[in-house]
Design an enzyme around this catalytic site. Structure first.
Site, PDB file in Angstrom:
ATOM      1  N   ASP A   1       0.861  -1.171   0.000  1.00 35.06           N
ATOM      2  CA  ASP A   1       0.000   0.000   0.000  1.00 35.06           C
ATOM      3  C   ASP A   1       0.910   1.237   0.000  1.00 35.06           C
ATOM      4  OD1 ASP A   1      -3.188   0.605   1.652  1.00 35.06           O
ATOM      5  OD2 ASP A   1      -2.105   1.745   0.140  1.00 35.06           O
TER       6      ASP A   1
HETATM    7  C1  GLC Z   1      -4.396   4.245  -0.161  1.00 42.16           C
HETATM    8  C2  GLC Z   1      -5.261   3.074   0.250  1.00 42.16           C
HETATM    9  C3  GLC Z   1      -5.328   1.977  -0.780  1.00 42.16           C
HETATM   10  C4  GLC Z   1      -5.217   2.561  -2.161  1.00 42.16           C
HETATM   11  C5  GLC Z   1      -3.808   3.133  -2.283  1.00 42.16           C
HETATM   12  C6  GLC Z   1      -3.558   3.742  -3.669  1.00 42.16           C
HETATM   13  O1  GLC Z   1      -3.662   4.710   0.935  1.00 42.16           O
HETATM   14  O2  GLC Z   1      -4.974   2.473   1.500  1.00 42.16           O
HETATM   15  O3  GLC Z   1      -6.558   1.274  -0.565  1.00 42.16           O
HETATM   16  O4  GLC Z   1      -5.429   1.567  -3.149  1.00 42.16           O
HETATM   17  O5  GLC Z   1      -3.542   4.098  -1.285  1.00 42.16           O
HETATM   18  O6  GLC Z   1      -4.351   4.859  -3.840  1.00 42.16           O
END
Ligand code: GLC
Length: 739
Positions: A286
């Protein structure tokens, strides 16, 4: 120089030639051949996902000024959050034509519950309990995504949730693992359509691996501490199903599991994902989650981050740059084996071959992307899904559907077009139908007035307040349009107070004094404490956040053009003090005796009941259904024998409607304690007035299984209650035993 020359080039050069379907082995051979040509720097580039100016950055800001140079030198594997197809084309062109090997990037986006056509938030969509409808919705979402530059969507979000203080419950499907497994299947199939070379499908990414929804106190990014049995029984099955359905990637969660951040957790990423689940796609972190292992204090510096994560099995770093910065010296110092890098690079290359990017690097890019968005049939479908996501929570004296009368709509959300909810993809608010507009579109000849009454959460405004009271006075029925503003839920939107904001409650209390009939139409991304409304208004309609067609869908239900059929997939607590409260809870050693609810020394509160205000599986209709004649094919079920469960469902009311018949079990004794109810099936059926149908379920011992005291997934010989009903607290039962 403007973008026109790029647009002309896109229109001239981008072809939609069929992409060859290659075997697994062909893809592996192609990726291996490419790997052999790559330098270490180029390999590490494939393990890096960056963002770009103007992209949807969903975490701490970072400097993306050097992206084009990195792209030109082949040091970027993918880009996150871009929306402009022409900019994407420019970057991909620079990558393919100027980098040494021309390895295309993939473009990833958070298309969670809609691209340009917003569908209901997932917590609402799951409540349709209609998996064909859910799959169709994701198929439509995939069409818009695959016609606007998306090569990978960071969805489905498969986190099981039990705490409405957490802002991301809106993005989940709720508190039950069986429903989660069904949603995992419907969403991956809807997005990917079993054909990754198609120009209409979009590769999916199962997230957040794993147990992000178990954050203590519902505070986002907080500590998670659960047993392995809880992990296996409640949080892993959804991911196993997504992987069995061919999901192309898995995203690691921000949290720790058993003390180790998921992003560097070998037990999760190698032992479970690879060894047990046989996952052969790629694992992406993430947003900056690899760097964050330093905050978790399991990595001392970026060098240790890179070493820990690559050894644990992380293939692709989102935003963090520890791999491209630190792995060369780790290899030089003999602390990281090149093989670890090669296995990660091969997974990224295989993904790109699998989805056809080497055949067509500009796949899914359209200069005229808008022409494929908001198609009438998409909007109509999203409206149908939206009305089927609306939950009728109360309807005293059948005050709903609304008849022709003087209707006043009062409340700060009644006129808003911000009704798509968080993670709204590329939805534009100007394309969304506000509640009041939907009502007036539907019944132009009705006398429907509106007053905002207050802002969603800021301090009271006397003028607004007084206008609202005056408007309400001059009406026969008051429809409150209240709840959370859509930005009050979503990522990093945890709340310790789950009531409707005070300024709105003050307005509702003032309007109550008028002594008129009142309906609450609720807008929310999470279960809220609705106890005052339950006691003081005549009807409650949970409108969640329903997307572009919000106003029209709510009008369809309020005027009775559609009979509401959705159910709750997450319990609504009496108050925040009850949290966590969920249907599949354990009994404890001191349950409250049914014949003496005020006993001392039993598991209860002094100031509140144990049950939630509204339970899992609950939702009313404008008609009534009777579920009876439960029968089982045997009361002694042998290993792998099928148990047939039947019941009768009758529409005893005066209008057609749909009922979600739910099947639960309870193990009456087991080597470990098990929940009071476990959902094991559901069927949504339509019935005309007075019509009766038989509903049939089948169960095997596999369906009764649970991780026992030896962590074996098995249905021990025991007695099991088999239950059917239309809510987790409204069931009839038969008892069988496994022999
Ligand atoms: C965010 C979220 C995740 C998302 C990622 C990319 O922090 O936790 O669910 O897909 O970043 O945007």
């Amino acid at each position: 120089m403007g973008k026109q020359h790029l647009i002309d080039e896109m229109n001239k050069n981008i072809k939609r030639n069929p992409i060859p379907k290659r075997s697994e082995q062909e893809i592996k051979d192609l990726a291996k051949k490419m790997l052999e040509q790559m330098t270490l720097e180029e390999k590490l580039g494939q393990l890096y996902e960056t963002s770009y100016d103007g992209a949807d950055v969903t975490g701490p800001e970072f400097d993306s000024s050097n992206v084009v140079n990195l792209v030109r030198s082949g040091r970027v594997g993918s880009i996150l959050g871009m929306n402009d197809n022409v900019d994407m084309y420019m970057l991909q062109k620079a990558c393919v034509e100027e980098s040494r090997l021309g390895i295309p990037m993939f473009f990833a986006n958070d298309i969670i519950h809609g691209c340009r056509t917003g569908y209901p938030i997932n917590l609402a969509l799951a409540g349709t309990f209609d998996m064909e409808l859910v799959e169709e919705a994701y198929k439509n979402i995939a069409f818009e995504s695959s016609h606007s530059g998306v090569n990978l969507t960071f969805a489905p979000m498969l986190d099981l949730v039990r705490d409405p203080r957490w802002g991301r419950v809106m993005e989940s499907y709720g508190e039950d693992p069986y429903l989660g497994v069904r949603i995992a299947e419907a969403s991956v199939r809807g997005f990917q359509q079993d054909d990754l070379t198609s120009y209409d499908s979009v590769p999916a990414c199962a997230k957040h691996f794993v147990a992000y929804g178990a954050a203590e106190a519902g505070r986002d990014y907080n500590t998670v501490d659960i047993s392995e049995r809880m992990l296996r029984q409640y949080y892993l099955p959804q991911f196993k199903k997504a992987i069995d359905c061919g999901v192309t990637s898995v995203m690691t969660a921000f949290n720790i599991y058993d003390g180790v951040p998921a992003t560097q957790n070998k037990f999760l990423l190698r032992d479970i994902l690879r060894e047990e689940f046989g996952f052969d796609g790629f694992v992406i972190s993430d947003y900056t989650a690899s760097d964050e292992t330093m905050c978790h204090k399991t990595s001392r510096n970026k060098r240790q981050v890179a070493k820990n994560c690559i050894k644990a099995g992380l293939d692709h770093e989102m935003i963090s740059t520890t791999y491209i910065d630190e792995i060369p010296s780790l290899i030089e110092d003999g602390e990281v084996d090149t093989k670890l890098v090669d296995e990660a690079v091969l997974r990224i290359l295989e993904f790109k071959y699998k989805i056809g990017l080497f055949d067509n690097p500009y796949k899914n890019m359209y200069a005229n992307a808008d022409e494929y968005q908001l198609l009438p049939e998409m909007l109509e479908h999203s409206r149908d899904v939206a009305r089927k996501s609306i939950v009728l929570l109360k309807n005293e004296n059948n005050i709903l559907p609304l008849t022709k009368q003087k209707i006043s709509v009062i409340g700060p959300i009644g006129h808003l077009n911000q009704v798509v909810g968080p993670w709204g993809g590329r939805v534009r608010f100007e394309d969304c139908i506000p509640f009041i507009d939907g009502l007036r579109n539907s019944r132009p000849d009705y006398d429907i007035t509106f007053a905002q009454g207050c802002k969603t959460y800021q301090d009271a405004d006397e003028n607004l307040f007084n206008q609202a009271v005056e408007t309400a006075k001059d009406s026969d029925i008051i429809v409150l349009a209240m709840g959370e503003h859509q930005w009050m839920s979503g990522e990093s939107r945890s709340r310790t107070d789950i009531t409707v904001p005070k300024v709105q409650m003050d307005l509702a209390r003032e309007l109550k004094k008028l002594g008129k009939k009142m309906v609450l139409v609720l807008f929310t991304g999470r279960p809220l404490d609705l106890t005052w409304f339950e006691e003081n208004v005549d009807a409650i309609v949970n409108g969640w956040y329903l997307g572009n067609e919000t106003g029209n869908a709510l009008a369809d239900v309020l005027f009775g053009d559609y009979n509401p059929s959705a159910k709750l997939t997450m319990s609504f607590p009496m108050n925040v003090g009850q949290i966590p409260v969920y249907y599949n809870h354990f009994n404890t050693g001191r349950p409250i005796p049914a014949d003496n609810p005020h006993s001392d020394y039993v598991s209860r509160y002094l100031d509140c009941r144990n049950e939630p205000l509204y339970p899992f599986g609950y939702g009313l209709s404008y008609t009534n259904f009777e579920i009876s004649d439960l029968a089982v094919s045997t009361t002694k079920l042998k290993e792998n024998e099928q148990l047939t469960v039947t019941c009768k469902v009758k529409n005893t009311g005066g209008v057609a409607g749909e009922e979600v018949v739910q099947l639960y079990i309870e193990a009456l004794c087991f080597s470990v304690t098990r929940p009071m109810n476990e959902l094991k099936g559901f069927q949504k059926i339509s019935l005309e007035p007075k019509e009766e149908k038989q509903v049939t379920f089948t169960l095997t011992t596999e369906d009764l299984a649970y991780y026992n005291i030896d962590m074996e997934f098995t249905a021990e010989k025991a007695e099991y209650a088999i239950r059917v009903g239309n809510a987790s607290n409204n069931l009839i039962e038969k008892v069988i035993e496994t022999v």
